[in-house]
Scaffold this active site. Structure first.
Site, PDB file in Angstrom:
ATOM      1  CG  ASP A 281      -1.925  -0.899   1.332  1.00 28.09           C
ATOM      2  OD1 ASP A 281      -2.315  -1.349   0.257  1.00 28.09           O
ATOM      3  OD2 ASP A 281      -2.406  -1.194   2.428  1.00 28.09           O
ATOM      4  CB  THR A 283      -2.221   5.974   2.279  1.00 28.29           C
ATOM      5  OG1 THR A 283      -2.474   6.384   0.953  1.00 28.29           O
ATOM      6  CG2 THR A 283      -2.509   7.094   3.236  1.00 28.29           C
ATOM      7  CD  GLU A 378     -13.312  10.976   6.535  1.00 35.54           C
ATOM      8  OE1 GLU A 378     -13.633  10.742   7.713  1.00 35.54           O
ATOM      9  OE2 GLU A 378     -14.096  10.880   5.571  1.00 35.54           O
ATOM     10  CB  THR A 524      -1.657   3.602  -4.198  1.00 41.38           C
ATOM     11  OG1 THR A 524      -2.342   4.662  -3.565  1.00 41.38           O
ATOM     12  CG2 THR A 524      -1.326   4.002  -5.621  1.00 41.38           C
ATOM     13  N   GLY A 525      -4.713   3.260  -3.751  1.00 41.80           N
ATOM     14  CA  GLY A 525      -6.047   3.737  -4.115  1.00 41.80           C
ATOM     15  C   GLY A 525      -6.012   5.105  -4.762  1.00 41.80           C
ATOM     16  CG  ASP A 526      -3.719   8.722  -3.659  1.00 41.10           C
ATOM     17  OD1 ASP A 526      -4.788   9.353  -3.781  1.00 41.10           O
ATOM     18  OD2 ASP A 526      -2.915   8.908  -2.747  1.00 41.10           O
ATOM     19  NE  ARG A 580      -8.377   7.566  -8.512  1.00 38.43           N
ATOM     20  CZ  ARG A 580      -8.219   8.425  -7.521  1.00 38.43           C
ATOM     21  NH1 ARG A 580      -7.934   8.002  -6.298  1.00 38.43           N
ATOM     22  NH2 ARG A 580      -8.348   9.701  -7.735  1.00 38.43           N
ATOM     23  CG  ASP A 605      -5.331  -0.541   4.874  1.00 33.72           C
ATOM     24  OD1 ASP A 605      -6.048  -0.924   3.931  1.00 33.72           O
ATOM     25  OD2 ASP A 605      -4.725   0.537   4.882  1.00 33.72           O
ATOM     26  CG  ASN A 608     -13.841  -4.757   0.803  1.00 37.17           C
ATOM     27  OD1 ASN A 608     -14.585  -5.324   1.590  1.00 37.17           O
ATOM     28  ND2 ASN A 608     -14.093  -3.568   0.298  1.00 37.17           N
TER      29      ASN A 608
HETATM   30  N1  LIG Z   1     -12.611   9.508   3.560  1.00 35.18           N
HETATM   31  C1  LIG Z   1     -12.688   9.622   2.250  1.00 35.18           C
HETATM   32  N2  LIG Z   1     -13.753  10.194   1.691  1.00 35.18           N
HETATM   33  C2  LIG Z   1     -13.849  10.300   0.364  1.00 35.18           C
HETATM   34  N3  LIG Z   1     -12.942   9.877  -0.492  1.00 35.18           N
HETATM   35  C3  LIG Z   1     -11.840   9.314   0.001  1.00 35.18           C
HETATM   36  C4  LIG Z   1     -11.654   9.159   1.393  1.00 35.18           C
HETATM   37  N4  LIG Z   1     -10.476   8.557   1.605  1.00 35.18           N
HETATM   38  C5  LIG Z   1      -9.951   8.343   0.392  1.00 35.18           C
HETATM   39  N5  LIG Z   1     -10.757   8.792  -0.576  1.00 35.18           N
HETATM   40  C6  LIG Z   1     -10.557   8.712  -2.020  1.00 35.18           C
HETATM   41  O1  LIG Z   1     -10.444   7.362  -2.387  1.00 35.18           O
HETATM   42  C7  LIG Z   1      -9.173   7.094  -2.972  1.00 35.18           C
HETATM   43  C8  LIG Z   1      -8.700   5.746  -2.517  1.00 35.18           C
HETATM   44  O2  LIG Z   1      -8.574   5.715  -1.126  1.00 35.18           O
HETATM   45  P1  LIG Z   1      -8.155   4.414  -0.384  1.00 35.18           P
HETATM   46  O3  LIG Z   1      -8.503   4.580   1.017  1.00 35.18           O
HETATM   47  O4  LIG Z   1      -8.616   3.228  -1.144  1.00 35.18           O
HETATM   48  O5  LIG Z   1      -6.615   4.494  -0.566  1.00 35.18           O
HETATM   49  P2  LIG Z   1      -5.647   4.349   0.641  1.00 35.18           P
HETATM   50  O6  LIG Z   1      -5.860   3.033   1.255  1.00 35.18           O
HETATM   51  O7  LIG Z   1      -5.753   5.547   1.496  1.00 35.18           O
HETATM   52  O8  LIG Z   1      -4.312   4.406  -0.151  1.00 35.18           O
HETATM   53  P3  LIG Z   1      -3.341   3.182  -0.304  1.00 35.18           P
HETATM   54  O9  LIG Z   1      -4.120   2.148  -1.055  1.00 35.18           O
HETATM   55  O10 LIG Z   1      -2.230   3.766  -1.073  1.00 35.18           O
HETATM   56  O11 LIG Z   1      -2.958   2.789   1.065  1.00 35.18           O
HETATM   57  C9  LIG Z   1      -8.307   8.246  -2.532  1.00 35.18           C
HETATM   58  O12 LIG Z   1      -7.344   8.544  -3.487  1.00 35.18           O
HETATM   59  C10 LIG Z   1      -9.275   9.387  -2.423  1.00 35.18           C
HETATM   60  O13 LIG Z   1      -9.450   9.989  -3.681  1.00 35.18           O
END
Ligand SMILES: Nc1ncnc2c1ncn2[C@@H]1O[C@H](COP(=O)(O)OP(=O)(O)OP(=O)(O)O)[C@@H](O)[C@H]1O
Ligand code: NA
Length: 932
Positions: A281, A283, A378, A524-526, A580, A605, A608
């Protein structure tokens, strides 16, 4: 032994019994201690609960909860006790464990049960211990803990009454099978099972050897032959193998725990050293997970910028600029758009940020007084709003806002929304925030405007910022509980760019992986631009990347998921960065790696993430931010969520594997040498055609005791060899019994056995005209002087060579005299090399010293050990040691020269020599080779 008592001296019998008992006791004590360590480590991974005590949110071990505690639960948690729900938002739990109902059940504090005795599955205002939260969040008050909980009562009922299907005979057979497996050690991790099987094989060999011994005596079995046979068998049985393995693993587990890695499944300990890929990951793992809002764009206003932030939680630190003008909360009255934007980021937000009371005013150093709970994304938004006095708490205190509902965030949808009733305005309003690509297409604006906004997002993401889009609408004739209706056709109210700096350790850890032949992937989700920028910052991507690969190196999950398995397999390399990423993409990545015969670590983490964690060779969950469900599916848990800890785990795993190989190598050398010596030795027959044993039974046992457990244990405790992270991973398919181990041990073992035989021959035939005396197996008579001297010589040779071997197997290719040139060189290097592992050093020295009393103490030597003091024969002993060292060092030199075995391990078909400058060079080279 009965034979011994009946026919031989009591003294010999009792010493043999004592030695065998001692062996057993040592093994037992070791096993017990290992077991203890394991237990204490297990409690480290016990579940934690979030409680509110004295108004403060704390984390405590679930077992420390008491009735009346207020506990917070949220999606992914395992419920720590039976709770009466007080407050909830979309709360659903899975109670399959309790009721067998596999669908999640909605829970709410407002439900009042009419019937006191309604079945537990129907009590919707209760959540039960050990069920999992599948959706939403809530708070509850503890009404039962431990064995008093519903699941506790069931456990009580089940205790001791595990029903087994089938008739009595089948049950009996199952029981026998189970206990037999337990006794034989055929349970446990793959390595434990493999070594147990190996031990069984040696046991079979031992019986065979005993038979050979008896056959050579034409089955006229005297007491001496019987005992000799037994002792030869004992020599081959690896008594301490399993115990040493357990201890080594226990110590490894402990070391890992010190390095912030908790081992939940022992298999992982074996596998982690051999991984070829790490999928991590971003973040909080590669980055600090402490986001700071850097930039925001507000339509109708423009771009604002936040500079000079030291503490990400402190809204009073740093300055906000609009153009060159510094702005603050006064500015809100001038811009209605800014106010709405801030309302959005503050309200559509579950994080809390507050100043903790400054308790120790006396202390000199300024401690951070700001605390935050919630997701980093947040928190940073909350802090941004608080800079203008618009934090969620400030807004809620006005009493104007009533929560209607919330549509939660998860990493698959990548957005969230929240609906409020605003009393003053008497409106129902929805705010949404989420990833740009997800939110922008649903907005109530023209296509051209959408494109403009997307371009702005790309630009901000290119600076390494996580960009969120914020939207708003008034709900008129819309059911606030239907998510799709709420989140559609909203108005654009702003963009915000968040920066999450990489952890300081990350860059170096990534570099270490590269040198160690382990590839790092960022999943990453980014946004793809954000991910690429950070990947460059930490060195996962490097500027020297071959252009042919650029397209496949970075992909979005959308692009990756669109490929078929065959297309993925045809890619020259798997992507280094997947943006993403959703949990399903992680699973596909693991499968793609497996099809490429790679072994991988996967981190996760979220709730899912379990499938990906389970499927990976080593699944790693985050201890701080991870959900209980993810932790439960994982093999390892990081207590500090830090990528660098993964790399340390790999290093520790490799050390462990090396050490296991080392003590197995030692054990096998010892076995082979004794088989060679003791079986060929049967050929020495005296005038009566009776074999004269080159070692007496007690000598055999003694050598085994001294050299087996303590030396093996010492080797198990070896520190990591200096090159442990500069060579590619070992092959997990081959495991510990590599060709190198097999060839080396055969060579060294046979050499050792032959040197023992030669020593015997020199003393008997060289100096004593081949005089083997008569009846020298039983007791001393004058004709036995040569045989007794020869035995003492062989005993000393065998002991010393085994002791030297313990030092020589510290490294399979490096010379003992140049073991660690990075640290020590010159003629004294060898002393540093052997001194470094104190335990092993003293074990060897003790083994060496104790040889002398055994040879020289009168009566004891001749009656018990059946040998006698020697003089000029020490020259033979020294000669044998020199010859042995020459063979071993010579062979190691040949391996280094020819790059055989571990001296020439390869990554992707290319030998890795020392420090690799840049990983891409060799990856690129491989690809070109494959293509060309
Ligand atoms: N609390 C939130 N509310 C709305 N959108 C969010 C929030 N947190 C993250 N996002 C959006 O969702 C995307 C993916 O977030 P996600 O939590 O899946 O990634 P992450 O787990 O924080 O990152 P990584 O996968 O790198 O650890 C983020 O890039 C952001 O655009
Ligand atoms: Na043995």
């Amino acid at each position: 032994m009965a034979a011994s008592f009946g026919m031989l001296d009591y003294i010999e019998g009792s010493v043999i019994a004592a030695v065998i008992c001692l062996n057993i006791v040592i093994g037992f004590v070791q096993d017990y201690r290992a077991e203890k360590t394991m237990q204490s480590l297990h409690s480290l991974s016990a579940p934690v609960a979030t409680v509110i005590r004295d108004g403060k949110v704390e984390k405590v071990k679930a077992e420390l909860l008491v009735k009346g505690d207020i506990v917070k639960i949220s999606v992914g948690d395992v419920v720590p006790a039976d709770l009466r729900v007080l407050e909830s938002m979309n709360l659903e739990t899975n109670e399959a464990l309790l009721t067998g109902e596999s669908l999640p059940i909605a829970k709410s504090g407002y439900v009042i049960m009419k019937d006191e005795l309604s079945p537990i599955g129907d009590r919707q205002n209760m959540v039960w211990s050990s069920s999992t939260v599948t959706k939403g969040r809530g708070t509850g008050i503890v009404v039962a803990t431990g064995m008093q909980t519903q699941v506790g009562t069931i456990a009580e009922l089940l205790r001791g009454k595990t029903a087994v299907q089938g008739g009595p005979l089948k049950r009996f057979l199952l029981k026998v099978q189970k206990s037999a497996k337990n006794i034989l050690g055929l349970v446990g991790t793959p390595l434990q099972v493999k070594l147990s099987k190996f031990a069984l094989l040696l046991f079979g060999l031992a019986i065979l050897l005993a038979i050979i011994v008896f056959s050579s005596a034409k089955w006229k079995i005297t007491g001496e032959t019987l005992i000799y046979g037994i002792c030869v068998a004992v020599a081959v049985i690896p008594e301490s193998l399993i115990a040493v393995l357990t201890i080594t693993m226990a110590v490894g587990t402990k070391t890992m725990a010190k390095g912030n890695v908790i081992v939940r499944k022992m298999q992982a300990l074996e596998a982690v050293g051999g991984v070829t890929n790490i999928c991590s990951d971003k973040t909080g793992t590669l980055t600090q997970g402490k986001m700071i809002a850097r930039k925001a764009f507000i339509p109708g206003l423009g771009e604002i910028r936040i500079d000079g932030v030291q503490d990400p939680f402190d809204p009073t630190n740093g300055k906000v600029f609009f153009g060159d003008e510094e702005i603050n909360s006064d500015y809100i009255s001038r811009s209605r758009e800014l106010a709405l934007f801030l309302e959005g980021v503050a309200v559509c937000n579950l994080a809390t940020v507050h100043r903790s009371d400054p308790t120790n005013l006396s202390s000199e150093k300024v401690t951070s007084q700001w605390k935050a709970t919630g997701e980093p994304t947040e928190i940073s938004l909350q802090v941004l709003a608080m800079r203008f006095g618009y934090g969620k708490e400030d807004l809620m205190r006005t009493g104007e806002w009533d929560l209607v509902t919330e549509h939660p965030f998860d990493s698959t949808v990548k957005k969230m929304s929240i609906v409020h009733h605003h009393r003053g305005r008497d409106t129902v309003e929805a705010f949404m925030k989420g990833a740009g690509e997800v939110v922008v297409p649903t907005l109530n604006i023209s296509e051209a405007r959408k494109e403009e906004i997307m371009a702005m997002i790309e630009r901000l993401a290119g600076e390494g910022l996580r960009v969120l889009c914020v939207a708003h609408k008034h709900l008129i004739n819309v059911d606030p509980h239907v998510r799709s209706e709420v989140e559609n056709g909203m108005n654009f109210i702003g963009l915000v760019g968040l920066y999450d700096p990489p952890r300081v350790e990350t860059k170096d850890a990534v570099r270490r992986c590269r040198i160690a032949g382990v590839e790092v992937h960022m999943l990453t989700g980014d946004h793809i631009r954000t991910a690429t920028a950070i990947a460059h910052e930490v060195g996962i991507l490097s500027p020297g990347m071959p252009s042919a690969l650029a397209k496949t190196m970075v992909m979005t999950a959308g692009q990756f998921d669109a490929l078929s398995d065959a297309e993925i397999d045809a890619l020259p390399v798997l992507p280094k960065v997947i943006a993403r990423c959703s949990p399903a993409t992680k699973v596909r990545m693991v499968e793609a790696l497996h099809r490429r015969k790679a072994f991988c670590v996967m981190t996760g983490d979220g709730v899912n993430d379990s499938p990906a964690l389970k499927r990976a060779d080593v699944g790693i969950a985050m201890g701080l931010t991870g959900s209980d469900v993810a932790k439960d599916a994982a093999d390892l848990v990081l207590t500090d969520d830090n990528f660098a800890s993964i790399v340390r785990a790999v290093e520790e795993g490799r050390r462990l594997f090396d050490n296991i190989q080392k003590f197995i190598m030692h054990l096998l050398i010892s076995n082979i040498s004794q088989v060679v010596l003791l079986l060929i030795g049967l050929a020495f027959q005296d005038k009566n055609k009776v074999s004269v044993f080159p070692l007496s039974p007690l000598e055999i046992l003694w050598v085994n005791m001294i050299t087996s457990s303590f030396l093996a244990l010492g080797l198990g405790l070896e520190e990591a060899s200096p090159d442990v992270m500069t060579r590619p991973p070992h092959d997990l398919r081959t495991g510990v019994f590599t060709w190198e181990v097999i060839i080396d041990k055969s060579l060294y073992g046979v050499t050792m056995g032959l040197l023992c035989l030669i020593s015997f021959v020199i003393v008997i035939f060289g100096a004593n005209d081949g005089n083997l005396g008569h009846d020298c197996n039983h007791s001393f008579n004058d004709s036995c002087e040569p045989v007794y001297r020869a035995r003492a010589t062989v005993f000393a040779v065998l002991s010393f060579l085994l002791l030297l071997t313990a030092w020589e197997v510290k490294h399979f290719t490096r010379s003992l005299f140049r073991l660690n040139p990075e640290r020590h060189t010159g003629p004294l290097a060898v002393f540093h090399a052997i001194w470094y592992n104190r335990f092993l050093f003293w074990a060897v020295v003790a083994g060496f010293v104790i040889t002398f009393p055994v040879i020289y103490i009168p009566v004891f030597n001749s009656v018990v050990f059946k040998h006698t003091g020697i003089s000029w024969e020490w020259g033979v002993v020294i000669g044998a040691c020199v010859a042995y060292l020459s063979v071993v060092e010579g062979w190691k030199a040949i391996k280094r020269w020819r790059r055989w075995g571990s001296a020439g391990r390869k990554v992707n078909g290319i030998a890795v020599v020392g420090d690799l400058e840049e990983g891409y060079e060799f990856i690129g080279e491989t690809v070109e080779r494959k293509q060309g």
